[in-house]
Motif scaffolding. Structure first.
Motif, PDB file in Angstrom:
ATOM      1  N   ALA A  88       0.899  -1.357   0.003  1.00 37.67           N
ATOM      2  CA  ALA A  88      -0.009   0.156   0.080  1.00 37.67           C
ATOM      3  C   ALA A  88       1.035   1.230  -0.037  1.00 37.67           C
ATOM      4  O   ALA A  88       0.441   2.352  -0.454  1.00 37.67           O
ATOM      5  N   SER A  89       2.083   1.208   0.679  1.00 37.00           N
ATOM      6  CA  SER A  89       2.945   2.331   0.694  1.00 37.00           C
ATOM      7  C   SER A  89       3.318   3.003  -0.827  1.00 37.00           C
ATOM      8  O   SER A  89       3.725   4.057  -0.837  1.00 37.00           O
ATOM      9  N   SER A  90       3.602   2.099  -1.786  1.00 40.10           N
ATOM     10  CA  SER A  90       3.836   2.732  -2.912  1.00 40.10           C
ATOM     11  C   SER A  90       2.709   3.577  -3.575  1.00 40.10           C
ATOM     12  O   SER A  90       2.968   4.320  -4.409  1.00 40.10           O
ATOM     13  N   LYS A  91       1.459   2.944  -3.427  1.00 38.73           N
ATOM     14  CA  LYS A  91       0.277   3.859  -3.873  1.00 38.73           C
ATOM     15  C   LYS A  91       0.407   5.223  -3.183  1.00 38.73           C
ATOM     16  O   LYS A  91       0.185   6.255  -3.563  1.00 38.73           O
ATOM     17  N   GLU A  92       0.502   5.191  -1.601  1.00 37.43           N
ATOM     18  CA  GLU A  92       0.678   6.377  -1.063  1.00 37.43           C
ATOM     19  C   GLU A  92       1.910   7.318  -1.275  1.00 37.43           C
ATOM     20  O   GLU A  92       1.705   8.418  -1.397  1.00 37.43           O
ATOM     21  N   GLN A 121      -2.361   5.794   4.930  1.00 32.71           N
ATOM     22  CA  GLN A 121      -1.654   5.363   5.852  1.00 32.71           C
ATOM     23  C   GLN A 121      -0.408   6.114   5.693  1.00 32.71           C
ATOM     24  O   GLN A 121       0.070   6.409   4.789  1.00 32.71           O
ATOM     25  N   LYS A 122       0.405   6.237   6.904  1.00 37.54           N
ATOM     26  CA  LYS A 122       1.936   6.995   6.810  1.00 37.54           C
ATOM     27  C   LYS A 122       2.738   5.776   6.580  1.00 37.54           C
ATOM     28  O   LYS A 122       2.674   4.573   7.329  1.00 37.54           O
ATOM     29  N   GLN A 123       3.478   6.108   5.713  1.00 39.25           N
ATOM     30  CA  GLN A 123       4.755   5.112   5.524  1.00 39.25           C
ATOM     31  C   GLN A 123       5.674   5.119   7.018  1.00 39.25           C
ATOM     32  O   GLN A 123       6.139   5.863   7.162  1.00 39.25           O
TER      33      GLN A 123
END
Length: 161
Positions: free
Chosen positions: A94-98, A137-139
């Motif tokens: 999910a972090s790459s999307k964020e 979400q925060k990475q």
């Protein structure tokens, strides 16, 4: 200490090819598809980073190679952290999307990134106001990931420079 750049370059190219092949191998079981996906992405990215290091090994590219090596270390720390739980793997996926959302928002704010419809009308402000580019979400930091998986010493020695 002398280094044989040809030998190192050949080794990096070989490892790059093996990592790329590993990324494309069929899964042996489907017990942890998120972890599998993270590891395949990591192998593919690591392969590309190693191939880039090999390409830049000749000539005045020491700084570029050091940056790529730092990226490889970060990738290894993140990959290890992702293997500890499915939740960790999901977080990384999910972090790459964020991260893409954050990059878009910064560039939209400066006018570099634009959303246009098929007629060329600028819909950037409508898109931003819709909340679809709002961060979720925060990475987690690489340092925290390293600490959580017991690799903080490796982080401090090789990554923190």
């Amino acid at each position: 200490m002398e280094h044989n750049v040809d030998l190192i370059t050949r080794d990096l190219k070989l490892r790059s090819e093996v990592m790329a092949a590993g990324a494309s191998m069929p899964a042996m079981n489907d017990a942890n598809p998120e972890i599998d996906r993270v590891m395949r992405q990591s192998l593919k990215t690591g392969s590309e980073l190693m191939a880039s290091c090999a390409t830049l090994a000749f000539g005045p590219h020491e700084l570029a190679v050091n940056i790529l090596i730092r990226s490889l270390i970060e990738l290894g720390l993140k990959a290890h952290w992702a293997t500890l739980s499915t939740e960790n793997a999901k977080h990384l996926l999910a972090s790459s999307k964020e991260q893409a959302k954050a990059i878009f928002m910064v560039n939209a704010g400066t006018g570099i990134a634009k959303i246009r419809d098929k007629d060329g009308n600028d819909l950037t402000s409508e898109f931003v106001e819709s909340g679809r580019a709002k961060r979720g979400q925060k990475q987690l930091s690489v340092e925290l990931m390293a600490k959580q998986c017991g690799l903080q010493d490796i982080y401090n020695i090789f990554y923190r420079f």
